[in-house]
Motif scaffolding. Structure first.
Motif, short mmCIF file in Angstrom:
data_model
loop_
_atom_site.label_atom_id
_atom_site.label_comp_id
_atom_site.label_asym_id
_atom_site.label_seq_id
_atom_site.Cartn_x
_atom_site.Cartn_y
_atom_site.Cartn_z
N ALA A 52 0.75 -1.23 -0.04
CA ALA A 52 -0.06 0.08 0.15
C ALA A 52 0.80 1.24 0.13
O ALA A 52 0.66 2.40 -0.63
CB ALA A 52 -0.99 -0.16 1.31
N LEU A 53 1.90 1.30 0.78
CA LEU A 53 2.78 2.48 0.81
C LEU A 53 3.70 2.52 -0.62
O LEU A 53 3.46 3.79 -0.92
CB LEU A 53 3.79 2.15 2.10
CG LEU A 53 4.94 3.34 2.21
CD1 LEU A 53 4.24 4.25 2.76
CD2 LEU A 53 5.81 2.79 3.08
N VAL A 54 3.96 1.56 -1.10
CA VAL A 54 4.58 1.67 -2.40
C VAL A 54 3.60 2.41 -3.30
O VAL A 54 3.86 3.51 -4.01
CB VAL A 54 4.98 0.19 -3.00
CG1 VAL A 54 5.22 0.59 -4.39
CG2 VAL A 54 6.01 0.01 -2.13
N ALA A 55 2.13 2.00 -3.18
CA ALA A 55 1.27 2.44 -3.90
C ALA A 55 1.14 4.06 -3.92
O ALA A 55 1.03 4.87 -4.92
CB ALA A 55 -0.10 1.78 -3.81
N VAL A 56 0.88 4.37 -2.41
CA VAL A 56 0.76 5.78 -2.14
C VAL A 56 1.94 6.65 -2.62
O VAL A 56 1.63 7.75 -3.26
CB VAL A 56 0.48 6.00 -0.71
CG1 VAL A 56 0.74 7.44 -0.22
CG2 VAL A 56 -0.77 5.35 -0.16
N LEU A 57 3.01 6.19 -2.40
CA LEU A 57 4.44 6.96 -2.83
C LEU A 57 4.35 7.10 -4.42
O LEU A 57 4.88 8.26 -4.59
CB LEU A 57 5.52 6.27 -2.54
CG LEU A 57 5.87 6.32 -0.71
CD1 LEU A 57 7.19 5.77 -0.46
CD2 LEU A 57 5.64 7.70 -0.52
N LEU A 58 4.16 6.17 -5.20
CA LEU A 58 4.19 6.26 -6.49
C LEU A 58 3.30 7.18 -6.97
O LEU A 58 3.49 8.06 -7.95
CB LEU A 58 3.63 4.91 -7.25
CG LEU A 58 4.16 4.61 -8.43
CD1 LEU A 58 5.80 4.39 -8.55
CD2 LEU A 58 3.70 3.18 -9.07
N PHE A 59 1.93 7.19 -6.32
CA PHE A 59 0.92 8.25 -6.78
C PHE A 59 1.25 9.65 -6.50
O PHE A 59 1.16 10.57 -7.39
CB PHE A 59 -0.40 7.89 -5.89
CG PHE A 59 -1.51 8.71 -6.09
CD1 PHE A 59 -2.25 8.63 -7.31
CD2 PHE A 59 -1.79 9.90 -5.15
CE1 PHE A 59 -3.23 9.56 -7.37
CE2 PHE A 59 -2.78 10.83 -5.25
CZ PHE A 59 -3.60 10.63 -6.51
N ARG A 60 1.94 9.93 -5.28
CA ARG A 60 2.40 11.15 -4.62
C ARG A 60 3.53 11.72 -5.59
O ARG A 60 3.46 12.69 -6.20
CB ARG A 60 3.13 11.04 -3.53
CG ARG A 60 3.09 12.10 -2.58
CD ARG A 60 4.24 11.92 -1.30
NE ARG A 60 5.09 12.90 -1.43
CZ ARG A 60 4.93 14.07 -0.81
NH1 ARG A 60 4.15 14.27 0.19
NH2 ARG A 60 5.98 14.96 -0.83
N ARG A 61 4.42 10.66 -6.06
CA ARG A 61 5.39 11.27 -6.90
C ARG A 61 4.90 11.52 -8.27
O ARG A 61 5.47 12.53 -9.16
CB ARG A 61 6.38 9.88 -7.40
CG ARG A 61 7.51 10.23 -8.16
CD ARG A 61 8.58 9.36 -8.02
NE ARG A 61 9.71 9.93 -9.02
CZ ARG A 61 11.03 9.91 -8.71
NH1 ARG A 61 11.38 9.25 -7.51
NH2 ARG A 61 11.82 10.34 -9.52
N LEU A 62 3.88 10.82 -8.97
CA LEU A 62 3.52 11.07 -10.15
C LEU A 62 2.63 12.29 -10.16
O LEU A 62 2.72 13.32 -11.07
CB LEU A 62 2.57 9.96 -10.69
CG LEU A 62 3.30 8.87 -11.03
CD1 LEU A 62 2.31 7.57 -11.56
CD2 LEU A 62 4.37 9.12 -12.13
#
Ligand code: UDP
Ligand code: MG
Length: 331
Positions: free
Chosen positions: A248-258
Motif C-alpha cells: 500500500a505504501l508503495v502505491a501511495v508513494l508512486l501516486f504522490r510522485r506522479l
C-alpha cells in the motif's frame, strides 16, 4: 527389570550438586514415606554431580537398600533427562517426582497419592506462596500466560515439579525419545483425568538454584517449541500483514510522485521503521532457529543420556546395556 515385586509408589528425584542438602532431605523424606503405609521405592538420579552428592547417595543406599536405588548418569544431562532416566528405572504404579532441594515438602506426597487413589492419573500442583526470587515469580507468571495461549496444555503452575503420574503415563513417556522436552507438559498430553492441587513451597534450604537465566530461557523455549508451532505461524501472519502494508505504501508513494513530485523528507522515520522491521526479522529467524536446532538434535538420534551405574539391591537386569536411549547408529 528386577524380580522383586513392584512397589506401589516410586519417587524419582534428580540430584545435581546437592551435597549439603541431601541429609536434610533424607531426614524428612524417609519418615514421610514410611508413614504412608504403602510399599515404595526411591529412585535418586545423580545427574553428574561434581560435589560429593554421589557419595552421600551411596551411603544412603547402604543404609536403606530395601527402598533406595541410585541411577548414576555419566555427566550432566539436565533435570528433565535425569527424571527420564529415573522413570525408566522406576517400577511403581504411581510415580512421584520431587526436587532434591526440599523446596517441595515431602509431607505433601501423601495428598498427591490420595488423589491418585481417587482415580486421577495425573496430579499437578500449584505452589502456595512460592519461595523464589521476585524475578523468577514475575517471569514465570508471564511465561505461564504465553504458554496457556499457544499450547493446549492447561497448567496453572508449570514450574512445580512435585507431581504424580500413573504407570500408564510413565510407560508412554518412556516410549518418547524427545531430546528437549518438559516432562509435566508431555505427561499432560496423555492424561485422562488430570487434577491440580495446592501444595506448600519452601525456600531452598542450602545451595543455589541450578538454573541460570540462560537455562531458564532455554527451558521455556523447550516448552514453546515442543508443544506449539504458533510462534512460527505468528511470523507468517506478521509477514503477510507487513507485505500488504508496504504494498500500500508503495502505491501511495508512486501516486504522490506522479502527482506532487519526488519527496526526500522523513529519512529518519524511514530508518526507524527499517530498523524496527530488521529487529522483527531477526527475532523471527531466531525463533525459526530454535525449532531447527531442536530438529537437528533430534535427527542425530544420539543417546539422550548415558547411565554409568545403577545401585540396587536386586541383581541388575541381564544383558545390561548402559545405553538407555533408543538404539541407533553411533553418533
Ligand atoms: N537438577 C538436575 N540437573 C540439572 C539441574 C538441576 O538434576 O542440570 C536438579 C536439582 O538437583 C534439583 C532439581 O533438579 O533437585 C531442581 O533444580 P533447582 O532447585 O536448581 O531448580 P529451581 O528450583 O531453581 O527451579
Ligand atoms: Mg529448587
Amino acid at each position: 527389570m528386577t524380580n522383586a515385586p513392584a512397589p506401589q509408589v516410586s519417587i524419582v528425584i534428580p540430584v545435581y550438586n546437592e551435597s549439603d542438602g541431601l541429609q536434610a532431605l533424607f531426614d524428612r523424606l524417609y519418615p514421610a514415606l514410611d508413614a504412608l503405609g504403602r510399599p515404595y521405592e526411591i529412585v535418586f538420579v545423580d545427574d553428574g554431580s561434581r560435589d560429593d552428592s554421589l557419595r552421600r547417595l551411596r551411603d544412603q543406599h547402604q543404609r536403606r537398600p530395601d527402598v533406595t536405588r541410585v541411577v548414576v548418569l555419566n555427566g550432566n544431562f539436565g533435570q528433565h533427562m535425569a527424571i527420564f532416566a529415573g522413570f525408566e528405572r522406576s517400577r511403581g504404579q504411581y510415580v512421584v517426582t520431587l526436587d532434591a532441594d526440599l523446596q517441595n515438602p515431602p509431607e505433601e506426597i501423601a495428598r498427591l497419592l490420595d488423589c491418585m487413589d481417587r482415580g486421577h492419573d495425573y496430579v499437578g500442583t500449584i505452589r502456595l506462596q512460592r519461595q523464589d526470587t521476585l524475578f523468577r515469580r514475575v517471569a514465570s507468571r508471564a511465561m505461564n500466560r504465553v504458554r496457556e495461549r499457544i499450547t493446549r496444555i492447561r497448567m496453572t503452575d508449570q514450574g512445580c515439579m512435585l507431581r504424580a503420574y500413573d504407570r500408564r503415563i510413565i510407560d508412554t513417556l518412556n516410549q518418547s525419545h524427545e531430546m528437549n522436552t518438559f516432562i509435566p507438559a508431555l505427561a499432560y498430553l496423555y492424561a485422562r483425568h488430570p487434577i491440580e492441587i495446592e501444595v506448600r513451597h519452601e525456600e531452598r534450604a542450602v545451595g543455589e538454584s541450578k538454573y541460570s537465566l540462560f537455562d531458564l530461557i532455554r527451558l521455556n523455549f523447550d516448552l514453546m517449541t515442543g508443544f506449539s508451532i504458533v510462534p512460527l505461524r505468528v511470523f507468517s501472519l506478521l509477514g503477510m500483514v507487513l507485505a500488504l502494508l508496504s504494498g500500500a505504501l508503495v502505491a501511495v508513494l508512486l501516486f504522490r510522485r506522479l502527482v506532487i513530485g519526488s519527496e526526500a523528507e522523513g529519512v529518519f522515520t524511514l530508518f526507524a521503521i527499517a530498523f524496527c522491521l530488521i529487529g522483527v526479522l531477526l527475532l523471527g529467524v531466531g525463533i525459526l532457529g530454535e525449532y531447527v536446532g531442536r530438529i537437528y538434535q533430534q535427527v542425530r538420534d544420539r543417546p539422550r543420556y548415558l547411565v554409568q551405574a545403577v545401585l540396587e539391591s536386586e541383581p541388575a537386569p541381564s544383558g545390561g546395556d548402559a545405553r538407555t536411549a533408543p538404539p541407533g547408529p553411533p553418533a
